[in-house]
Design a protein around this motif. Structure first.
Motif, PDB file in Angstrom:
ATOM      1  N   ILE A   7       0.857  -1.186   0.000  1.00  0.00           N
ATOM      2  CA  ILE A   7       0.000   0.000   0.000  1.00  0.00           C
ATOM      3  C   ILE A   7       0.897   1.241   0.000  1.00  0.00           C
ATOM      4  O   ILE A   7       1.691   1.445   0.924  1.00  0.00           O
ATOM      5  CB  ILE A   7      -0.952  -0.018   1.214  1.00  0.00           C
ATOM      6  N   TYR A  30      -9.958   0.116  -3.577  1.00  0.00           N
ATOM      7  CA  TYR A  30      -8.696  -0.341  -2.988  1.00  0.00           C
ATOM      8  C   TYR A  30      -7.739   0.836  -2.879  1.00  0.00           C
ATOM      9  O   TYR A  30      -7.773   1.739  -3.712  1.00  0.00           O
ATOM     10  CB  TYR A  30      -8.045  -1.433  -3.851  1.00  0.00           C
ATOM     11  N   PRO A  31      -6.854   0.820  -1.891  1.00  0.00           N
ATOM     12  CA  PRO A  31      -5.853   1.893  -1.836  1.00  0.00           C
ATOM     13  C   PRO A  31      -4.858   1.736  -2.979  1.00  0.00           C
ATOM     14  O   PRO A  31      -4.680   0.637  -3.525  1.00  0.00           O
ATOM     15  CB  PRO A  31      -5.169   1.672  -0.480  1.00  0.00           C
ATOM     16  N   VAL A  33      -1.447   1.127  -4.763  1.00  0.00           N
ATOM     17  CA  VAL A  33      -0.322   0.266  -4.416  1.00  0.00           C
ATOM     18  C   VAL A  33       0.905   0.665  -5.225  1.00  0.00           C
ATOM     19  O   VAL A  33       0.786   1.262  -6.297  1.00  0.00           O
ATOM     20  CB  VAL A  33      -0.664  -1.230  -4.612  1.00  0.00           C
ATOM     21  N   LYS A  69       0.106  -3.368   5.869  1.00  0.00           N
ATOM     22  CA  LYS A  69       0.707  -2.546   4.819  1.00  0.00           C
ATOM     23  C   LYS A  69       0.620  -3.204   3.438  1.00  0.00           C
ATOM     24  O   LYS A  69       1.105  -2.652   2.456  1.00  0.00           O
ATOM     25  CB  LYS A  69       2.171  -2.262   5.149  1.00  0.00           C
ATOM     26  N   ILE A  71      -1.749  -5.777   0.578  1.00  0.00           N
ATOM     27  CA  ILE A  71      -2.992  -6.400   0.112  1.00  0.00           C
ATOM     28  C   ILE A  71      -2.590  -7.764  -0.439  1.00  0.00           C
ATOM     29  O   ILE A  71      -1.697  -7.864  -1.282  1.00  0.00           O
ATOM     30  CB  ILE A  71      -3.681  -5.560  -0.983  1.00  0.00           C
ATOM     31  N   ASN A 141      -0.806  -1.246  -9.674  1.00  0.00           N
ATOM     32  CA  ASN A 141      -2.259  -1.070  -9.595  1.00  0.00           C
ATOM     33  C   ASN A 141      -2.987  -1.858 -10.676  1.00  0.00           C
ATOM     34  O   ASN A 141      -4.028  -2.460 -10.424  1.00  0.00           O
ATOM     35  CB  ASN A 141      -2.623   0.419  -9.678  1.00  0.00           C
TER      36      ASN A 141
END
Length: 161
Positions: A7, A30-31, A33, A69, A71, A141
């Motif tokens: 992340i 989603y955050p 990456v 930290k 995914i 991403n």
């Protein structure tokens, strides 16, 4: 096997810059990456790493996927596919990291003879027929989106049988 995505907001200014440069690929919900690792079933990790300057293996004591930290996305490979991906990683270990490609992956400045983390991860999964889409350049991403989509397809197929 799993795909592990760092992340970006948890990282250095480089992580944040990678997320900014690749923001058009960010997965909704989603955050952002900034880094990808193959996570093998024995808690071994492999990636092209900007911090290490090359492709390398690391152990669970170096990478902490449960730290909040990362995914973690399941990758449903057969034993043969896992063995093939691991073999590719072993052959490529120590290859130089594509620093320019990280920031300029969508421009002519990218070096076609070097890889960055998600580009290499995508290629491995494509070459064993797990991912079918030809990506070209693949940001962290973008790879996250592909693996989430693949997982959704697998779950949908399981429900229909």
């Amino acid at each position: 096997m799993h795909g592990l995505f760092y992340i970006a907001k948890e990282g250095s200014w480089v992580s944040k810059l990678i997320a900014f440069v690749t923001k058009r690929d960010k997965v909704k919900g989603y955050p952002a990456v900034s880094h990808y690792e193959h996570m093998f079933d024995d808690d071994t990790f492999y990636s092209a790493s900007e911090q290490d300057g090359c492709t390398r293996f690391k152990s669970g004591k170096d990478i902490h996927p449960e730290s909040g930290k990362w995914i973690k996305v399941p990758i449903a490979l057969t034993k043969d596919q896992k063995r093939e991906v691991l073999g590719k990683c072993m052959l490529e270990e120590g290859a130089k990291y594509d620093f320019l490609g990280t920031l300029f992956w969508h421009t002519p400045f990218e070096n076609p003879s070097k890889d960055f983390c998600s580009e290499q991860g995508f290629r491995h999964l494509y070459e064993v027929d797990y991912l079918k889409t030809i990506s070209g350049k693949c940001s962290p991403n973008k790879l996250l989106g592909m693996l989430i989509h693949k997982q959704e397809e697998i779950l949908k197929e399981k429900r229909s049988t």
